[in-house]
Motif scaffolding. Structure first.
Motif, PDB file in Angstrom:
ATOM      1  N   ASP A 257       0.686  -1.130   0.019  1.00  0.00           N
ATOM      2  CA  ASP A 257       0.025  -0.056   0.161  1.00  0.00           C
ATOM      3  C   ASP A 257       0.765   1.386   0.003  1.00  0.00           C
ATOM      4  O   ASP A 257       0.311   2.296   0.452  1.00  0.00           O
ATOM      5  N   THR A 258       2.073   1.196  -0.462  1.00  0.00           N
ATOM      6  CA  THR A 258       2.951   2.345  -0.592  1.00  0.00           C
ATOM      7  C   THR A 258       3.434   2.361  -1.885  1.00  0.00           C
ATOM      8  O   THR A 258       4.561   3.228  -2.132  1.00  0.00           O
ATOM      9  N   GLU A 259       2.880   1.782  -2.614  1.00  0.00           N
ATOM     10  CA  GLU A 259       3.371   1.670  -4.092  1.00  0.00           C
ATOM     11  C   GLU A 259       2.176   1.888  -4.949  1.00  0.00           C
ATOM     12  O   GLU A 259       1.149   1.504  -5.142  1.00  0.00           O
ATOM     13  N   ILE A 260       2.845   2.661  -6.360  1.00  0.00           N
ATOM     14  CA  ILE A 260       2.028   3.024  -7.452  1.00  0.00           C
ATOM     15  C   ILE A 260       2.460   2.268  -8.423  1.00  0.00           C
ATOM     16  O   ILE A 260       3.480   2.609  -8.743  1.00  0.00           O
ATOM     17  N   ALA A 261       1.852   1.224  -9.031  1.00  0.00           N
ATOM     18  CA  ALA A 261       2.230   0.549 -10.302  1.00  0.00           C
ATOM     19  C   ALA A 261       1.657   0.931 -11.318  1.00  0.00           C
ATOM     20  O   ALA A 261       0.281   0.905 -11.580  1.00  0.00           O
ATOM     21  N   LEU A 262       2.191   1.488 -12.297  1.00  0.00           N
ATOM     22  CA  LEU A 262       1.804   2.358 -13.388  1.00  0.00           C
ATOM     23  C   LEU A 262       2.228   1.386 -14.653  1.00  0.00           C
ATOM     24  O   LEU A 262       3.453   0.890 -15.044  1.00  0.00           O
ATOM     25  N   LEU A 263       1.047   0.776 -15.174  1.00  0.00           N
ATOM     26  CA  LEU A 263       1.154   0.109 -16.374  1.00  0.00           C
ATOM     27  C   LEU A 263       0.941   0.957 -17.789  1.00  0.00           C
ATOM     28  O   LEU A 263      -0.026   1.324 -18.012  1.00  0.00           O
ATOM     29  N   THR A 264       2.137   1.214 -18.205  1.00  0.00           N
ATOM     30  CA  THR A 264       2.199   2.415 -19.159  1.00  0.00           C
ATOM     31  C   THR A 264       2.165   1.950 -20.564  1.00  0.00           C
ATOM     32  O   THR A 264       2.344   0.721 -20.778  1.00  0.00           O
ATOM     33  N   ARG A 265       1.714   2.797 -21.580  1.00  0.00           N
ATOM     34  CA  ARG A 265       1.519   2.475 -22.926  1.00  0.00           C
ATOM     35  C   ARG A 265       2.774   2.751 -23.584  1.00  0.00           C
ATOM     36  O   ARG A 265       3.598   3.637 -23.215  1.00  0.00           O
ATOM     37  N   SER A 266       3.026   2.162 -24.726  1.00  0.00           N
ATOM     38  CA  SER A 266       4.056   2.602 -25.830  1.00  0.00           C
ATOM     39  C   SER A 266       3.589   3.447 -26.851  1.00  0.00           C
ATOM     40  O   SER A 266       2.291   3.616 -26.757  1.00  0.00           O
ATOM     41  N   MET A 267       4.460   4.033 -27.253  1.00  0.00           N
ATOM     42  CA  MET A 267       3.977   4.995 -28.361  1.00  0.00           C
ATOM     43  C   MET A 267       3.144   4.431 -29.446  1.00  0.00           C
ATOM     44  O   MET A 267       2.487   4.992 -30.046  1.00  0.00           O
ATOM     45  N   SER A 268       3.696   3.021 -29.777  1.00  0.00           N
ATOM     46  CA  SER A 268       2.979   2.275 -30.875  1.00  0.00           C
ATOM     47  C   SER A 268       1.455   2.147 -30.168  1.00  0.00           C
ATOM     48  O   SER A 268       0.400   1.974 -31.011  1.00  0.00           O
ATOM     49  N   GLU A 269       1.235   1.758 -29.096  1.00  0.00           N
ATOM     50  CA  GLU A 269      -0.151   1.614 -28.327  1.00  0.00           C
ATOM     51  C   GLU A 269      -0.860   2.779 -28.431  1.00  0.00           C
ATOM     52  O   GLU A 269      -2.179   2.821 -28.500  1.00  0.00           O
ATOM     53  N   ILE A 270      -0.224   4.027 -28.229  1.00  0.00           N
ATOM     54  CA  ILE A 270      -0.934   5.171 -28.187  1.00  0.00           C
ATOM     55  C   ILE A 270      -1.180   5.501 -29.570  1.00  0.00           C
ATOM     56  O   ILE A 270      -2.501   5.951 -29.621  1.00  0.00           O
TER      57      ILE A 270
END
Length: 370
Positions: A257-270
């Motif tokens: 509960d002290t972590e922000i897990a960011l599943l980011t996109r690649s430029m291809s996904e964007i």
């Protein structure tokens, strides 16, 4: 009394006229100055404008290609070398005969000039490792929050660049990942936007390891409404209420509960997300030449509107921010659509941010000064 000019006076008259023309012509051809400073003022603006315009058009064209299942191609302008030269030449000749009349005399004057401009423009295709870094590698979570720290709207940044935050999923319109957004994701964006606008939330990013950063939250006394938004954000993301340091990592779900897990996109996904909402010609849709449009979400939300509205028409648009011709149609962004223009500009910024690692060194080229 008749006056007959002497031979010496005639010669003076014949020489004076060519000399005046000679001086005027030489100053005109040579420009009575240098070419260098003027060329900098002209070329820097012209080349910069053209490179910026073609950058927009190349990005828009590749987004359109993805809608049709075509391979995108990226060419970078790696160097522009402009070599200019100006040459001038003036000649004068005169012949006189011993006697009169003066019709027997002959004179000649001539001037010539030449201007040469030989620009050398180098293009670098995006391929191999650099192609992977630019298009296939997901954006760094630290880079995403650095944009927020720099003042970009947090809701726009997260909606465009992330698939999920601590397991709370964003909407996807790409054919491979089509899904509706978790309602809590839009609640999260709205709460974060209100907090950012109140200027009651400050942050800084400390790099701890190669794949982990620490997001330090700096807070101050706020109103009850903003405090409720801060509480809602921590509740949606399952964060500890009393911590001011949060680990920032790439991932689908958080480890504690002290972590922000960011599943980011690649430029291809964007790019695929943008391509899915293009207003493709109905004929191409009927013939199956383009991927079908995504289904409208139920219930609909203002957040589900296309991030960038890309129109299509058979005729070239009269007022376009960027326009490309593809498969006998024009695809374009309206110059009066400020939301789409600002979002597209933000995508170009992200494209530059996607480059990581050591930049390749450009070759050193010596150009003679003329």
């Amino acid at each position: 009394m008749d006056y007959e000019p002497s031979e010496s006076k005639v010669r003076c008259l014949l020489i004076r006229i060519p000399l005046v023309a000679l001086i005027a012509t030489a100053c005109h051809v040579a420009g009575c100055g240098t070419l260098g400073p003027a060329s900098v003022q002209r070329d820097r603006t012209d080349y910069g404008t053209v490179i910026a315009t073609t950058w927009k058009e190349q990005t828009l064209l590749n987004i359109v290609k993805l809608r049709y299942g075509d391979a995108p191609v990226y060419l970078e302008v790696s160097s522009v070398i402009s070599s200019s030269a100006m040459e001038s030449q003036v000649s004068l000749g005169a012949n006189w005969f011993s006697g009169l009349p003066i019709d027997g005399n002959s004179q000649s004057i001539g001037a010539s000039g030449r201007y040469t401009d030989r620009p050398t423009i180098s293009y670098t295709p995006l391929s191999g490792e650099r192609f992977s870094r630019y298009l296939l590698q997901p954006l760094s979570p630290a880079a995403v929050f650095s944009l927020v720290q720099a003042g970009y709207p947090v809701d726009r940044v997260l909606q465009l660049t992330t698939r999920a935050i601590n397991g709370v999923y964003n909407r996807s319109t790409s054919p491979a990942r089509a899904r509706a957004a978790d309602p809590r994701f839009y609640q999260l964006l709205e709460a974060l936007r209100r907090i950012q606008r109140s200027e009651s939330l400050g942050m800084r990013i400390n790099q701890r390891m190669s794949d982990e950063s620490v997001l330090v939250i700096v807070t101050r006394d706020v109103s009850e409404k903003v405090e409720n938004d801060r509480h809602a954000v921590r509740e949606i993301l399952h964060l500890r209420p009393d911590t001011s340091e949060l680990k920032l990592t790439f991932g689908m779900v958080q480890r504690d509960d002290t972590e922000i897990a960011l599943l980011t996109r690649s430029m291809s996904e964007i790019f695929l997300e943008l391509a899915a909402t293009i207003e493709a010609p109905p004929l191409h849709m009927q013939e199956g030449r383009a991927n079908p449009a995504p289904a409208a979400p139920d219930p609909a939300s203002p957040w589900d509107a296309p991030l960038v509205r890309i129109h299509s028409s058979a005729e070239r648009p009269a007022d376009a921010y960027a326009a490309v011709h593809y498969r006998d149609y024009w695809f374009w962004i309206d110059d009066r659509d400020m939301k789409s223009k600002s979002e597209f500009l933000f995508i170009l910024v992200l494209f530059s941010l996607a480059e990581t690692g050591v930049a390749p060194q450009a070759p050193v080229i010596t150009v003679p000064a003329n």
